[in-house]
Design an enzyme around this catalytic site. Sequence first.
Site, PDB file in Angstrom:
ATOM      1  N   LYS C  78       1.102  -1.090   0.407  1.00  0.00           N
ATOM      2  CA  LYS C  78       0.160   0.249   0.474  1.00  0.00           C
ATOM      3  C   LYS C  78       1.196   1.198  -0.316  1.00  0.00           C
ATOM      4  O   LYS C  78       1.738   1.104   0.333  1.00  0.00           O
ATOM      5  CB  LYS C  78      -0.760  -0.236   1.392  1.00  0.00           C
ATOM      6  CG  LYS C  78      -2.362   0.810   1.722  1.00  0.00           C
ATOM      7  CD  LYS C  78      -3.070   0.923   2.985  1.00  0.00           C
ATOM      8  CE  LYS C  78      -3.705   1.592   2.474  1.00  0.00           C
ATOM      9  NZ  LYS C  78      -4.863   1.835   3.817  1.00  0.00           N
ATOM     10  N   SER C 156      -9.649   2.083   2.353  1.00  0.00           N
ATOM     11  CA  SER C 156      -8.633   2.576   1.640  1.00  0.00           C
ATOM     12  C   SER C 156      -7.823   1.628   0.980  1.00  0.00           C
ATOM     13  O   SER C 156      -7.055   2.408   0.538  1.00  0.00           O
ATOM     14  CB  SER C 156      -7.826   3.564   2.685  1.00  0.00           C
ATOM     15  OG  SER C 156      -7.535   3.317   4.145  1.00  0.00           O
ATOM     16  N   SER C 180     -10.395  -0.129   7.213  1.00  0.00           N
ATOM     17  CA  SER C 180      -9.482   0.255   5.479  1.00  0.00           C
ATOM     18  C   SER C 180      -9.144  -0.867   5.115  1.00  0.00           C
ATOM     19  O   SER C 180      -8.205  -1.277   4.139  1.00  0.00           O
ATOM     20  CB  SER C 180      -8.230   1.400   5.862  1.00  0.00           C
ATOM     21  OG  SER C 180      -9.638   2.425   5.761  1.00  0.00           O
TER      22      SER C 180
END
Lengths: 95, 491, 490
Positions: C78, C156, C180
């Site tokens: 990420k 997210s 998330s």
Amino acid sequence: MSVDENMVRRIANLARIGVTDGELPALAKELSAIIGFVEQLSELDTDGVKPLTSAVEDRIRGREDIVTDGGYAEDVLANAPEKDDEYFAVPKVVE
Amino acid sequence: MAENKNLISGATGDWEIVLGLEVHAQVASKAKLFSGAATEFGAEPNSQVSLVDAAMPGMLPVINWFCVEQAVRTGLGLKAQINNYSVFDRKNYFYPDLPQGYQISQFQQPIVGEGAIEIDLADGAVKEIGIERLHLEQDAGKSLHDQHPNMSFVDLNRSGVALMEIVSNPDMRSAAEAQAYVKKLRAILRYLGTCDGNMEQGSLRADVNVSVRKPGDELGTRCEIKNVNSIRFIGQAIEYEARRQVDLIEDGGTVEQQTRLFDPKTGETRAMRSKEEAHDYRYFPDPDLLPLEFSQEFVDEIAKDLPELPDEKKARFINDYGLTPYDAGVLVGEAENAAFFESAAEGQDAKAVANMVIGSVFAGLNKADLDIADSPVSAAQVGQLVGLIADDTVSGRSAKEVFELMFEDGPDQGKNPAVIIEEKGLKQVTDTGAIEAAVDEVIDANPDKVAQAKERPKMAGWFVGQVMQATGGKANPQAVNKLVMLKLGLE
Amino acid sequence: MTDLTQLNLADARDGLAKKQFSAVELTQAHIDRVSASSALNAYVLETPEKALAMAAESDAKIAAGEARPLEGLPIGVKDLFCTKGVRTTACSNILGDFTPPYESTVTQNLWNDGAVMLGKLNNDEFAMGSSNETSRFGPVVNPWKAGDTALVPGGSSGGSSAAVAARLGIAATATDTGGSIRQPAAFTGTVGLKPTYGRCSRWGIVAFASSFDQAGPITHTVRDAAMMLSSMASFDKRDTTSVERDVPNYEAALTGDIKGLRVGIPQEYRVDNMPAEIEKLWQQGIEWLKAAGAEIVDVSLPHTKYALPAYYIIAPAEASSNLARYDGVRYGARQQGTDIDDMYAQTRAAGFGDEVKRRVMIGTYALSAGYYDAYYVKALQVRRLIAEDFTKAYEKCDVLLTPTTPSAAFEIGKNVEDPLEMYLNDVFTVTVNLAGLPGISVPAGLDGDGLPLGLQLIGQAFGEETLLRTAGVLEQAAGFDAQPQDWWSA
Ligand SMILES: [Mg+2]
Ligand SMILES: [Zn+2]
């Protein structure tokens, strides 16, 4: 409580986020909606409840007073948008 | 409360100055409060900056435990409440030398609570100045505004250095009191070793809150003069600012609460030009740092090896050595001075030693611009010299000469006073025969003065002086005095 | 040769150990698949050369018999994790081309264990979002589709969930502040594990809300999640909120035996207008665990309703301060201004997207003079009540079972105009962050449109082993093996 345009301007200034006058009405509406939503907390009686700031129940840990870091000005400055020699450079600040 | 004698007069009557100080004292640590970067003064720009100090994304603070100990130690030295539970908060504002966009500080729950400092006033009285709190916080970096026409430059070497902010109550009523407070606080910090007190390098600096009022009135609106970095400037800044406020009010204006800067070149204060928006620092507990907790044993352990502090030392000097409060006060101002005195006084007449230290030693160092650590005359030598005066080996007058010779020799020469006395033939003449001859000589040569002396016995002093001069100062003054009186028939 | 991208982490590890293929082959297969996946927009930066170099090193290790736990396994990272020498932006314009001279602790742990980095994955800007539509690089498209409709992958960590679901990496790192990891996992038929706060170091992860942020993996299987967590977790002296505890071998906890385990069912999670399919799946989950020998107990988490409002005060408050460092002075994209304050205002106006601005402003408001007690302190008090709810519930049970989300993946653009509607996505996940507990989402079935749905298990603090063991049983019972149709490969 609703957030009016003056309040938006004040918050935006505190947060140093430039907003145009044209953006104010929409922002005021959005922020008011969110504030309205979170305000349901006020219906809860929390008298005497100790605020919980962290889920960690440990004690704070410390370091010894030893120099273990620094000495790499180049790395520190490598991503700077503007620099002058070994300094970060910014638009002049008037005190 | 005693009547304030430090009023300043204005067109509408007398005004009282009310002063509170926030002193920022740099903790004498090697590494920063929340990072492992060095704190040393004068390094190349941005060379003592860690990723944490530069607030790179994802960087986290880790507290330097030594700094916590120093804050506790200082709190104990200020006879203050130590809080075993305190909290680090973020103080949010934007400034180019504040990389995180917030300063990690302590707001609602500081590590040290209320304490007090006693200051000596000019009239010999002692006044207690309340300490409101002491908290730990990060220093900011340094912005240079005068290197470029339209840019400011930022050096983050100071960013994250540990500071103790020591906040006084608004208890001071004159520039002199504020100066005495800072001097005393500085002495305590230096005794404790928690801050080197170097004001030139910014290790100690004061924000001075100044307001004025008619005696007995409510507190007036205050202005904060930021970062004043010498004791002299503190005095100047207060004098100027108080007068400015009085004039302003008397001209029908009102004092606005504002942050001001002191300009040493003009001796004036001026409002900071940056937008003085209503400050809203949005303090909240730093979620990267757990509360600061320690046990009572931790505090007790620190308390155990607290050194003797200036007030205690002064009391001891008065009691044990019989010094005057004034002399004792002067000697304890710096721990090094006090130690020098005590070392010199060993086995000697302490009052005489105090006189020589305060007189000859301090004057000499001052003139030569030297620290006591670099004194060309050692404490032992001062002690010896005082001893040589006491046992009549040398006269007080010659001793001054001996001292100066030792001082000029410097520490490397290291000649002891006895050697110098011997070499320079400064040994005091105690041989009564020789002194008698000299006295006779002066009396014989000045019959008119002899006649006058019989009328006015004070004239005897003139004869003593003449004899001392004739013997090159080596004669024992008591012996000379005695003989002069005898020969003039005044006894 | 079989398609190497179809392997899960454990099988790939075993295949490498048996020399059925090399790490370079495994990595190359993923690189090829990634490079053909631009329609998904899961990667914001591909690092194929780095990946191949790391894989070659892994092959050498394997040849030398020195394979480490994740040796040669290619994963995505990420873009919230700082990666040394590799651009890291948190998918925000404000970071410009920021290239960290440091590596986050979590990713360093993974590389130390032999994992291979394929590149940086898309996410909501500064992890603020539940749909991956706030990224500076544009939305991520869910590999799963309902008919022709393009769906969000959740957020997210939408790049992470989409990448794993589309097999653009055998696993991915992710972060979870309010859901998330778990919500995007539920939206993509993957496993998402959010560890106990303090289990993984936050050092080097771009901060959103410091007291909630926690790294964890998104994977194909519960076993893979256990493998990833064993590497990602560590005690880190550089993060004083990381907890000093040994990291167990989580894989060893997967015994499949939950006989006698007490599974709590929180009544308050039966929210109004919950889709019948989700209600049904939840009931199904209860039956599965009961059948495996667990004891089902009803528990109450009375303050659940207040979790979301409390979260939407505390997280923005922390964020408003955490994001103050993005000021155009030391790194990132600066806009010119007439003076320093104007420079800040222009830089932050241009650099932050709408959702980030909204949250920074809400947080600024909640902390400002006159509102602090009414909003921020109040929310922290509610936070304690919520944490205490869990403490009480855990007197009666060992883990909790809930749905992960109130719906399946939704259409891209559907909730963009209405932040509040978007926030409701976190309704089942956010309580866990407030209390700092571990949670995991396990894919458990498909809805009527053929979209995956997840069930969430919530553990006790540092109860990851029990959590994973239960999740393994749930996974086994659900037997979820559906995969999205590959419509995206170019
Ligand atoms: Mg202050
Ligand atoms: Zn301060």
